[in-house]
Design a protein around this motif. Structure first.
Motif, PDB file in Angstrom:
ATOM      1  N   PHE A   1       0.838  -1.209   0.000  1.00 48.70           N
ATOM      2  CA  PHE A   1       0.000   0.000   0.000  1.00 48.70           C
ATOM      3  C   PHE A   1       0.870   1.256   0.000  1.00 48.70           C
ATOM      4  CE2 PHE A   1      -2.479   3.304   2.158  1.00 48.70           C
ATOM      5  CZ  PHE A   1      -3.559   3.370   1.296  1.00 48.70           C
ATOM      6  N   VAL A   2       1.940   1.251   0.788  1.00 52.42           N
ATOM      7  CA  VAL A   2       2.861   2.395   0.822  1.00 52.42           C
ATOM      8  C   VAL A   2       3.536   2.570  -0.540  1.00 52.42           C
ATOM      9  CG1 VAL A   2       5.032   3.218   1.843  1.00 52.42           C
ATOM     10  CG2 VAL A   2       3.217   2.325   3.317  1.00 52.42           C
ATOM     11  N   PHE A   3       3.966   1.466  -1.146  1.00 52.67           N
ATOM     12  CA  PHE A   3       4.572   1.524  -2.480  1.00 52.67           C
ATOM     13  C   PHE A   3       3.592   2.094  -3.500  1.00 52.67           C
ATOM     14  CE2 PHE A   3       5.444  -0.833  -6.525  1.00 52.67           C
ATOM     15  CZ  PHE A   3       6.612  -0.168  -6.858  1.00 52.67           C
ATOM     16  N   TRP A   4       2.338   1.640  -3.444  1.00 50.99           N
ATOM     17  CA  TRP A   4       1.300   2.133  -4.348  1.00 50.99           C
ATOM     18  C   TRP A   4       1.096   3.641  -4.153  1.00 50.99           C
ATOM     19  CZ3 TRP A   4      -4.059   3.436  -3.282  1.00 50.99           C
ATOM     20  CH2 TRP A   4      -4.853   3.535  -4.423  1.00 50.99           C
ATOM     21  N   GLY A   5       0.993   4.076  -2.910  1.00 45.60           N
ATOM     22  CA  GLY A   5       0.813   5.501  -2.623  1.00 45.60           C
ATOM     23  C   GLY A   5       2.003   6.330  -3.059  1.00 45.60           C
ATOM     24  N   TRP A   6       3.206   5.793  -2.840  1.00 46.18           N
ATOM     25  CA  TRP A   6       4.411   6.518  -3.233  1.00 46.18           C
ATOM     26  C   TRP A   6       4.459   6.716  -4.746  1.00 46.18           C
ATOM     27  CZ3 TRP A   6       8.485   4.666  -6.260  1.00 46.18           C
ATOM     28  CH2 TRP A   6       9.554   5.539  -6.398  1.00 46.18           C
ATOM     29  N   THR A   7       4.088   5.698  -5.516  1.00 46.02           N
ATOM     30  CA  THR A   7       4.127   5.851  -6.973  1.00 46.02           C
ATOM     31  C   THR A   7       3.085   6.847  -7.457  1.00 46.02           C
ATOM     32  OG1 THR A   7       2.758   3.868  -7.263  1.00 46.02           O
ATOM     33  CG2 THR A   7       5.140   3.598  -7.487  1.00 46.02           C
ATOM     34  N   ILE A   8       1.934   6.884  -6.801  1.00 40.91           N
ATOM     35  CA  ILE A   8       0.919   7.891  -7.171  1.00 40.91           C
ATOM     36  C   ILE A   8       1.464   9.291  -6.930  1.00 40.91           C
ATOM     37  CG2 ILE A   8      -1.323   8.866  -6.536  1.00 40.91           C
ATOM     38  CD1 ILE A   8      -2.287   6.004  -6.063  1.00 40.91           C
ATOM     39  N   ILE A   9       2.050   9.513  -5.765  1.00 41.83           N
ATOM     40  CA  ILE A   9       2.597  10.834  -5.433  1.00 41.83           C
ATOM     41  C   ILE A   9       3.756  11.186  -6.358  1.00 41.83           C
ATOM     42  CG2 ILE A   9       3.835  12.132  -3.644  1.00 41.83           C
ATOM     43  CD1 ILE A   9       2.101  10.557  -1.594  1.00 41.83           C
ATOM     44  N   ASP A  10       4.636  10.233  -6.624  1.00 46.54           N
ATOM     45  CA  ASP A  10       5.774  10.483  -7.500  1.00 46.54           C
ATOM     46  C   ASP A  10       5.312  10.843  -8.903  1.00 46.54           C
ATOM     47  OD1 ASP A  10       8.783  10.275  -7.873  1.00 46.54           O
ATOM     48  OD2 ASP A  10       8.035   8.937  -9.462  1.00 46.54           O
ATOM     49  N   CYS A  11       4.346  10.128  -9.397  1.00 51.96           N
ATOM     50  CA  CYS A  11       3.825  10.399 -10.735  1.00 51.96           C
ATOM     51  C   CYS A  11       3.133  11.766 -10.786  1.00 51.96           C
ATOM     52  CB  CYS A  11       2.860   9.300 -11.148  1.00 51.96           C
ATOM     53  SG  CYS A  11       2.183   9.528 -12.794  1.00 51.96           S
ATOM     54  N   ALA A  12       2.347  12.073  -9.789  1.00 45.72           N
ATOM     55  CA  ALA A  12       1.597  13.328  -9.778  1.00 45.72           C
ATOM     56  C   ALA A  12       2.507  14.544  -9.662  1.00 45.72           C
ATOM     57  CB  ALA A  12       0.588  13.322  -8.645  1.00 45.72           C
ATOM     58  N   THR A  13       3.663  14.389  -9.028  1.00 45.15           N
ATOM     59  CA  THR A  13       4.565  15.523  -8.836  1.00 45.15           C
ATOM     60  C   THR A  13       5.710  15.553  -9.839  1.00 45.15           C
ATOM     61  OG1 THR A  13       5.846  14.285  -7.196  1.00 45.15           O
ATOM     62  CG2 THR A  13       4.052  15.683  -6.375  1.00 45.15           C
TER      63      THR A  13
ATOM     64  N   SER B   1       1.746   0.037 -10.296  1.00 40.05           N
ATOM     65  CA  SER B   1       2.887   0.667  -9.621  1.00 40.05           C
ATOM     66  C   SER B   1       4.193   0.024 -10.045  1.00 40.05           C
ATOM     67  CB  SER B   1       2.734   0.555  -8.105  1.00 40.05           C
ATOM     68  OG  SER B   1       1.643   1.307  -7.665  1.00 40.05           O
ATOM     69  N   ALA B   2       4.203  -1.296 -10.152  1.00 40.35           N
ATOM     70  CA  ALA B   2       5.412  -2.002 -10.573  1.00 40.35           C
ATOM     71  C   ALA B   2       5.771  -1.636 -12.011  1.00 40.35           C
ATOM     72  CB  ALA B   2       5.218  -3.505 -10.432  1.00 40.35           C
ATOM     73  N   ILE B   3       4.769  -1.541 -12.868  1.00 47.30           N
ATOM     74  CA  ILE B   3       5.017  -1.144 -14.267  1.00 47.30           C
ATOM     75  C   ILE B   3       5.618   0.252 -14.307  1.00 47.30           C
ATOM     76  CG2 ILE B   3       3.916  -0.576 -16.466  1.00 47.30           C
ATOM     77  CD1 ILE B   3       1.879  -2.846 -15.817  1.00 47.30           C
ATOM     78  N   TYR B   4       5.035   1.180 -13.556  1.00 49.01           N
ATOM     79  CA  TYR B   4       5.554   2.547 -13.488  1.00 49.01           C
ATOM     80  C   TYR B   4       6.992   2.550 -12.959  1.00 49.01           C
ATOM     81  CZ  TYR B   4       6.113   7.388 -11.967  1.00 49.01           C
ATOM     82  OH  TYR B   4       6.591   8.654 -11.773  1.00 49.01           O
ATOM     83  N   PHE B   5       7.235   1.788 -11.920  1.00 49.06           N
ATOM     84  CA  PHE B   5       8.547   1.753 -11.283  1.00 49.06           C
ATOM     85  C   PHE B   5       9.623   1.259 -12.241  1.00 49.06           C
ATOM     86  CE2 PHE B   5      11.808  -0.261  -8.634  1.00 49.06           C
ATOM     87  CZ  PHE B   5      12.130   0.789  -7.788  1.00 49.06           C
ATOM     88  N   PHE B   6       9.329   0.207 -12.992  1.00 50.36           N
ATOM     89  CA  PHE B   6      10.345  -0.372 -13.856  1.00 50.36           C
ATOM     90  C   PHE B   6      10.413   0.268 -15.241  1.00 50.36           C
ATOM     91  CE2 PHE B   6       9.806  -3.908 -10.835  1.00 50.36           C
ATOM     92  CZ  PHE B   6      11.122  -3.992 -10.410  1.00 50.36           C
ATOM     93  N   VAL B   7       9.357   0.921 -15.694  1.00 48.26           N
ATOM     94  CA  VAL B   7       9.360   1.523 -17.033  1.00 48.26           C
ATOM     95  C   VAL B   7       9.675   3.010 -16.972  1.00 48.26           C
ATOM     96  CG1 VAL B   7       7.926   2.072 -19.034  1.00 48.26           C
ATOM     97  CG2 VAL B   7       7.789  -0.182 -17.979  1.00 48.26           C
ATOM     98  N   ARG B   8       8.983   3.738 -16.159  1.00 54.88           N
ATOM     99  CA  ARG B   8       9.100   5.198 -16.154  1.00 54.88           C
ATOM    100  C   ARG B   8      10.293   5.704 -15.347  1.00 54.88           C
ATOM    101  NH1 ARG B   8       9.403   9.773 -18.187  1.00 54.88           N
ATOM    102  NH2 ARG B   8       8.496  11.499 -17.100  1.00 54.88           N
ATOM    103  N   LEU B   9      10.504   5.200 -14.163  1.00 56.40           N
ATOM    104  CA  LEU B   9      11.548   5.752 -13.310  1.00 56.40           C
ATOM    105  C   LEU B   9      12.960   5.608 -13.867  1.00 56.40           C
ATOM    106  CD1 LEU B   9      10.340   5.109  -9.673  1.00 56.40           C
ATOM    107  CD2 LEU B   9      10.367   7.217 -10.965  1.00 56.40           C
ATOM    108  N   PRO B  10      13.351   4.465 -14.438  1.00 57.21           N
ATOM    109  CA  PRO B  10      14.722   4.406 -14.975  1.00 57.21           C
ATOM    110  C   PRO B  10      14.979   5.430 -16.081  1.00 57.21           C
ATOM    111  CG  PRO B  10      13.861   2.206 -14.726  1.00 57.21           C
ATOM    112  CD  PRO B  10      12.719   3.159 -14.462  1.00 57.21           C
TER     113      PRO B  10
END
Length: 77
Positions: free
Chosen positions: A17-29, A53-62
């Motif tokens: 849940f924390v990981f999911w929330g963190w990716t939402i905040i990271d994406c929004a900001t 969230s996992a897709i965002y983490f591995f595709v967008r963040l790098p």
């Protein structure tokens, strides 16, 4: 034994849940993304939950953190 199993599942659920929330905040900001890209990523994360969230983490963040440049420098492309 049942209590230990319950606590492990609870810890996993809270962590996801924390990981999911963190990716939402990271994406929004994210200032580097355009509005439509942000909306698509937010919908992906919200609708797919932890998988999104996992897709965002591995595709967008790098790519956002210069991962493509690092891979090219290492000869991975």
């Amino acid at each position: 034994m049942d209590v230990l199993f319950f606590l492990a599942i609870l810890a996993l659920a809270v962590g996801l849940f924390v990981f999911w929330g963190w990716t939402i905040i990271d994406c929004a900001t994210d200032r580097s993304a355009q509005d439509i890209e942000k909306i698509v990523w937010l919908l992906t994360i919200i609708l797919l939950g932890v998988l999104g969230s996992a897709i965002y983490f591995f595709v967008r963040l790098p790519s956002r953190n210069g991962g493509d440049r690092r891979r090219r420098e290492m000869g991975m492309y």
